[in-house]
Scaffold this motif. Structure first.
Motif, PDB file in Angstrom:
ATOM      1  N   ARG A  13      -7.200  -5.126  10.784  1.00  0.00           N
ATOM      2  CA  ARG A  13      -7.637  -5.320   9.411  1.00  0.00           C
ATOM      3  C   ARG A  13      -8.857  -6.217   9.370  1.00  0.00           C
ATOM      4  O   ARG A  13      -8.972  -7.161  10.141  1.00  0.00           O
ATOM      5  CB  ARG A  13      -6.521  -5.940   8.574  1.00  0.00           C
ATOM      6  CG  ARG A  13      -5.404  -4.960   8.293  1.00  0.00           C
ATOM      7  CD  ARG A  13      -4.398  -5.544   7.380  1.00  0.00           C
ATOM      8  NE  ARG A  13      -4.793  -5.253   6.009  1.00  0.00           N
ATOM      9  CZ  ARG A  13      -3.981  -5.379   4.966  1.00  0.00           C
ATOM     10  NH1 ARG A  13      -2.761  -5.813   5.143  1.00  0.00           N
ATOM     11  NH2 ARG A  13      -4.391  -5.093   3.774  1.00  0.00           N
TER      12      ARG A  13
ATOM     13  N   TYR B  14      -3.109  -5.867  16.031  1.00  0.00           N
ATOM     14  CA  TYR B  14      -3.310  -4.550  15.439  1.00  0.00           C
ATOM     15  C   TYR B  14      -2.305  -4.335  14.325  1.00  0.00           C
ATOM     16  O   TYR B  14      -1.207  -4.898  14.349  1.00  0.00           O
ATOM     17  CB  TYR B  14      -3.172  -3.452  16.499  1.00  0.00           C
ATOM     18  CG  TYR B  14      -4.392  -3.348  17.364  1.00  0.00           C
ATOM     19  CD1 TYR B  14      -5.460  -2.568  16.965  1.00  0.00           C
ATOM     20  CD2 TYR B  14      -4.489  -4.041  18.559  1.00  0.00           C
ATOM     21  CE1 TYR B  14      -6.602  -2.471  17.738  1.00  0.00           C
ATOM     22  CE2 TYR B  14      -5.630  -3.956  19.341  1.00  0.00           C
ATOM     23  CZ  TYR B  14      -6.679  -3.167  18.925  1.00  0.00           C
ATOM     24  OH  TYR B  14      -7.805  -3.087  19.687  1.00  0.00           O
ATOM     25  N   GLN B  15      -2.677  -3.507  13.359  1.00  0.00           N
ATOM     26  CA  GLN B  15      -1.840  -3.225  12.200  1.00  0.00           C
ATOM     27  C   GLN B  15      -1.624  -1.716  12.114  1.00  0.00           C
ATOM     28  O   GLN B  15      -2.518  -0.937  12.443  1.00  0.00           O
ATOM     29  CB  GLN B  15      -2.541  -3.672  10.915  1.00  0.00           C
ATOM     30  CG  GLN B  15      -2.996  -5.107  10.930  1.00  0.00           C
ATOM     31  CD  GLN B  15      -1.956  -6.051  10.411  1.00  0.00           C
ATOM     32  OE1 GLN B  15      -1.226  -5.713   9.502  1.00  0.00           O
ATOM     33  NE2 GLN B  15      -1.885  -7.225  10.986  1.00  0.00           N
TER      34      GLN B  15
ATOM     35  N   ARG C 253      -1.250   1.366   9.685  1.00  0.00           N
ATOM     36  CA  ARG C 253      -1.533   1.805   8.323  1.00  0.00           C
ATOM     37  C   ARG C 253      -0.909   3.186   8.181  1.00  0.00           C
ATOM     38  O   ARG C 253      -1.234   4.097   8.947  1.00  0.00           O
ATOM     39  CB  ARG C 253      -3.041   1.879   8.128  1.00  0.00           C
ATOM     40  CG  ARG C 253      -3.468   2.281   6.768  1.00  0.00           C
ATOM     41  CD  ARG C 253      -4.971   2.290   6.711  1.00  0.00           C
ATOM     42  NE  ARG C 253      -5.423   2.515   5.362  1.00  0.00           N
ATOM     43  CZ  ARG C 253      -6.675   2.535   5.008  1.00  0.00           C
ATOM     44  NH1 ARG C 253      -7.617   2.358   5.910  1.00  0.00           N
ATOM     45  NH2 ARG C 253      -7.009   2.751   3.766  1.00  0.00           N
ATOM     46  N   TYR C 254       0.009   3.349   7.211  1.00  0.00           N
ATOM     47  CA  TYR C 254       0.721   4.619   7.118  1.00  0.00           C
ATOM     48  C   TYR C 254       0.960   5.038   5.670  1.00  0.00           C
ATOM     49  O   TYR C 254       0.936   4.226   4.756  1.00  0.00           O
ATOM     50  CB  TYR C 254       2.050   4.544   7.866  1.00  0.00           C
ATOM     51  CG  TYR C 254       3.074   3.620   7.243  1.00  0.00           C
ATOM     52  CD1 TYR C 254       4.065   4.127   6.411  1.00  0.00           C
ATOM     53  CD2 TYR C 254       3.059   2.252   7.490  1.00  0.00           C
ATOM     54  CE1 TYR C 254       5.011   3.289   5.844  1.00  0.00           C
ATOM     55  CE2 TYR C 254       3.989   1.414   6.926  1.00  0.00           C
ATOM     56  CZ  TYR C 254       4.973   1.938   6.105  1.00  0.00           C
ATOM     57  OH  TYR C 254       5.898   1.110   5.536  1.00  0.00           O
TER      58      TYR C 254
ATOM     59  N   ASP D 146      -1.486   3.758   0.748  1.00  0.00           N
ATOM     60  CA  ASP D 146      -1.162   3.411   2.134  1.00  0.00           C
ATOM     61  C   ASP D 146      -0.405   2.092   2.178  1.00  0.00           C
ATOM     62  O   ASP D 146      -0.625   1.207   1.365  1.00  0.00           O
ATOM     63  CB  ASP D 146      -2.432   3.262   2.964  1.00  0.00           C
ATOM     64  CG  ASP D 146      -3.166   4.571   3.148  1.00  0.00           C
ATOM     65  OD1 ASP D 146      -2.596   5.618   2.808  1.00  0.00           O
ATOM     66  OD2 ASP D 146      -4.301   4.540   3.642  1.00  0.00           O
ATOM     67  N   ARG D 147       0.480   1.956   3.164  1.00  0.00           N
ATOM     68  CA  ARG D 147       1.189   0.697   3.417  1.00  0.00           C
ATOM     69  C   ARG D 147       0.736   0.180   4.768  1.00  0.00           C
ATOM     70  O   ARG D 147       0.365   0.938   5.644  1.00  0.00           O
ATOM     71  CB  ARG D 147       2.714   0.931   3.463  1.00  0.00           C
ATOM     72  CG  ARG D 147       3.347   1.521   2.219  1.00  0.00           C
ATOM     73  CD  ARG D 147       3.549   0.526   1.101  1.00  0.00           C
ATOM     74  NE  ARG D 147       4.130  -0.729   1.495  1.00  0.00           N
ATOM     75  CZ  ARG D 147       5.412  -1.042   1.409  1.00  0.00           C
ATOM     76  NH1 ARG D 147       6.280  -0.183   0.932  1.00  0.00           N
ATOM     77  NH2 ARG D 147       5.832  -2.238   1.777  1.00  0.00           N
ATOM     78  N   TRP D 148       0.811  -1.139   4.952  1.00  0.00           N
ATOM     79  CA  TRP D 148       0.435  -1.792   6.201  1.00  0.00           C
ATOM     80  C   TRP D 148       1.655  -2.449   6.813  1.00  0.00           C
ATOM     81  O   TRP D 148       2.480  -3.015   6.113  1.00  0.00           O
ATOM     82  CB  TRP D 148      -0.618  -2.866   5.949  1.00  0.00           C
ATOM     83  CG  TRP D 148      -1.957  -2.330   5.550  1.00  0.00           C
ATOM     84  CD1 TRP D 148      -2.365  -2.031   4.295  1.00  0.00           C
ATOM     85  CD2 TRP D 148      -3.051  -2.048   6.407  1.00  0.00           C
ATOM     86  NE1 TRP D 148      -3.649  -1.581   4.312  1.00  0.00           N
ATOM     87  CE2 TRP D 148      -4.101  -1.590   5.595  1.00  0.00           C
ATOM     88  CE3 TRP D 148      -3.252  -2.147   7.779  1.00  0.00           C
ATOM     89  CZ2 TRP D 148      -5.335  -1.220   6.122  1.00  0.00           C
ATOM     90  CZ3 TRP D 148      -4.489  -1.798   8.297  1.00  0.00           C
ATOM     91  CH2 TRP D 148      -5.506  -1.332   7.472  1.00  0.00           C
ATOM     92  N   LYS D 149       1.788  -2.364   8.143  1.00  0.00           N
ATOM     93  CA  LYS D 149       2.874  -3.032   8.862  1.00  0.00           C
ATOM     94  C   LYS D 149       2.280  -3.616  10.140  1.00  0.00           C
ATOM     95  O   LYS D 149       1.509  -2.952  10.818  1.00  0.00           O
ATOM     96  CB  LYS D 149       3.975  -2.042   9.203  1.00  0.00           C
ATOM     97  CG  LYS D 149       5.115  -2.645   9.983  1.00  0.00           C
ATOM     98  CD  LYS D 149       6.204  -1.644  10.202  1.00  0.00           C
ATOM     99  CE  LYS D 149       7.351  -2.124  11.041  1.00  0.00           C
ATOM    100  NZ  LYS D 149       7.563  -3.521  11.188  1.00  0.00           N
ATOM    101  N   SER D 150       2.658  -4.838  10.449  1.00  0.00           N
ATOM    102  CA  SER D 150       2.143  -5.493  11.643  1.00  0.00           C
ATOM    103  C   SER D 150       3.192  -5.461  12.750  1.00  0.00           C
ATOM    104  O   SER D 150       4.240  -6.085  12.625  1.00  0.00           O
ATOM    105  CB  SER D 150       1.773  -6.939  11.341  1.00  0.00           C
ATOM    106  OG  SER D 150       1.383  -7.578  12.530  1.00  0.00           O
TER     107      SER D 150
END
Length: 69
Positions: free
Chosen positions: A8, A22-23, A25-26, A34-38
């Motif tokens: 990001r 890294y993240q 994005r899905y 879109d949603r983000w998850k780490s």
């Protein structure tokens, strides 16, 4: 189903910076945004592997949910 693994970008003190980790994005199904998850890793190959596992798990849950209806 859309997903990508990336760092990001954000502005801090007027400078463009990137996160260390890294993240993921899905967007699944009919999600409007879109949603983000780490995953919390700094290696891109490991992050992509964790992303594939996460997406497969979510797809499996969505399939189970649709079969219940």
């Amino acid at each position: 189903m859309i997903f990508s693994v990336e760092k990001r970008r954000f502005r801090q003190d007027g400078e463009l910076r990137e996160t260390r980790c890294y993240q993921l994005r899905y967007r699944l199904g009919d999600m409007p945004v879109d949603r983000w998850k780490s995953p919390g890793v700094t290696d891109k190959q490991v992050a992509e592997k964790l992303a594939r596992e996460f997406i497969q798990e979510r797809a499996r849950e969505a399939a189970e949910f649709s079969n219940r209806k």
